[in-house]
Design an enzyme around this catalytic site. Sequence first.
Site, PDB file in Angstrom:
ATOM      1  N   HIS A  10       0.842  -1.199   0.000  1.00 32.38           N
ATOM      2  CA  HIS A  10       0.000   0.000   0.000  1.00 32.38           C
ATOM      3  C   HIS A  10       0.880   1.253   0.000  1.00 32.38           C
ATOM      4  O   HIS A  10       2.069   1.192   0.321  1.00 32.38           O
ATOM      5  CB  HIS A  10      -0.832   0.077   1.289  1.00 32.38           C
ATOM      6  CG  HIS A  10      -1.748  -1.068   1.502  1.00 32.38           C
ATOM      7  ND1 HIS A  10      -3.063  -1.046   1.124  1.00 32.38           N
ATOM      8  CD2 HIS A  10      -1.545  -2.280   2.089  1.00 32.38           C
ATOM      9  CE1 HIS A  10      -3.635  -2.185   1.463  1.00 32.38           C
ATOM     10  NE2 HIS A  10      -2.744  -2.958   2.044  1.00 32.38           N
ATOM     11  N   TYR A  39      -1.917  -1.645   9.236  1.00 32.38           N
ATOM     12  CA  TYR A  39      -0.836  -2.277   8.476  1.00 32.38           C
ATOM     13  C   TYR A  39       0.092  -3.023   9.431  1.00 32.38           C
ATOM     14  O   TYR A  39       0.256  -2.644  10.593  1.00 32.38           O
ATOM     15  CB  TYR A  39      -0.011  -1.222   7.734  1.00 32.38           C
ATOM     16  CG  TYR A  39      -0.825  -0.322   6.848  1.00 32.38           C
ATOM     17  CD1 TYR A  39      -1.408  -0.787   5.684  1.00 32.38           C
ATOM     18  CD2 TYR A  39      -1.007   1.020   7.186  1.00 32.38           C
ATOM     19  CE1 TYR A  39      -2.168   0.053   4.865  1.00 32.38           C
ATOM     20  CE2 TYR A  39      -1.759   1.862   6.378  1.00 32.38           C
ATOM     21  CZ  TYR A  39      -2.337   1.366   5.231  1.00 32.38           C
ATOM     22  OH  TYR A  39      -3.082   2.201   4.428  1.00 32.38           O
ATOM     23  N   HIS A 116      -2.322  -3.133  -3.578  1.00 29.83           N
ATOM     24  CA  HIS A 116      -3.711  -2.975  -3.162  1.00 29.83           C
ATOM     25  C   HIS A 116      -4.623  -2.892  -4.386  1.00 29.83           C
ATOM     26  O   HIS A 116      -5.705  -3.482  -4.413  1.00 29.83           O
ATOM     27  CB  HIS A 116      -3.810  -1.730  -2.283  1.00 29.83           C
ATOM     28  CG  HIS A 116      -5.130  -1.549  -1.625  1.00 29.83           C
ATOM     29  ND1 HIS A 116      -5.474  -0.381  -1.007  1.00 29.83           N
ATOM     30  CD2 HIS A 116      -6.210  -2.358  -1.477  1.00 29.83           C
ATOM     31  CE1 HIS A 116      -6.692  -0.487  -0.503  1.00 29.83           C
ATOM     32  NE2 HIS A 116      -7.168  -1.677  -0.787  1.00 29.83           N
ATOM     33  N   LYS A 123      -8.776   1.445  -6.663  1.00 26.73           N
ATOM     34  CA  LYS A 123      -7.661   2.103  -5.972  1.00 26.73           C
ATOM     35  C   LYS A 123      -6.469   2.265  -6.905  1.00 26.73           C
ATOM     36  O   LYS A 123      -6.201   1.406  -7.736  1.00 26.73           O
ATOM     37  CB  LYS A 123      -7.211   1.267  -4.764  1.00 26.73           C
ATOM     38  CG  LYS A 123      -8.300   0.951  -3.773  1.00 26.73           C
ATOM     39  CD  LYS A 123      -8.526   2.108  -2.858  1.00 26.73           C
ATOM     40  CE  LYS A 123      -9.553   1.748  -1.793  1.00 26.73           C
ATOM     41  NZ  LYS A 123      -9.833   2.829  -0.909  1.00 26.73           N
ATOM     42  N   CYS A 125      -3.559   2.865  -5.345  1.00 29.78           N
ATOM     43  CA  CYS A 125      -2.598   2.419  -4.340  1.00 29.78           C
ATOM     44  C   CYS A 125      -1.984   1.071  -4.725  1.00 29.78           C
ATOM     45  O   CYS A 125      -2.732   0.162  -5.059  1.00 29.78           O
ATOM     46  CB  CYS A 125      -3.342   2.320  -3.006  1.00 29.78           C
ATOM     47  SG  CYS A 125      -2.471   1.520  -1.664  1.00 29.78           S
TER      48      CYS A 125
END
Length: 139
Positions: A10, A39, A116, A123, A125
Amino acid sequence: MRKITLIVIHCSANKAGSALRAADIDRYHRSLGWKCCGYHYVIPTDGTIEAGRPPEMTGAHCKDHNSHSIGICYIGGLDNDGKKPKDTRTEAQKAALRKLIEQLHQRYPKALIVGHHDLNRQKACPCFHVTAEYIDLQP
């Protein structure tokens, strides 16, 4: 013990050069009512590998995949204006991320290494192509 099948990368979705650390993300996630940082690892711009949630604990970083994954977040992911997704990893972050992924690959050799966005197409990310960058570590 959790069965880990994914290592999910991420970004924190902050401007390039952000000074955030794992403790900052931990505070924010706790303010949302979470137990701790979602995380498992956080990598600030200086390349330090900081602990977040213990690996034995289910993460809170990727809907529908938390129970069987390890989440790693690098600080950054937006351009200098903070408006567009961008791979802002410093050389120190790139080296630390590779080192951490290599260690996790040793521990979880069958786990796929993904971004991700590979699990949630809405996303951007982590703003780089994870599977291509770490092709040599894929099971």
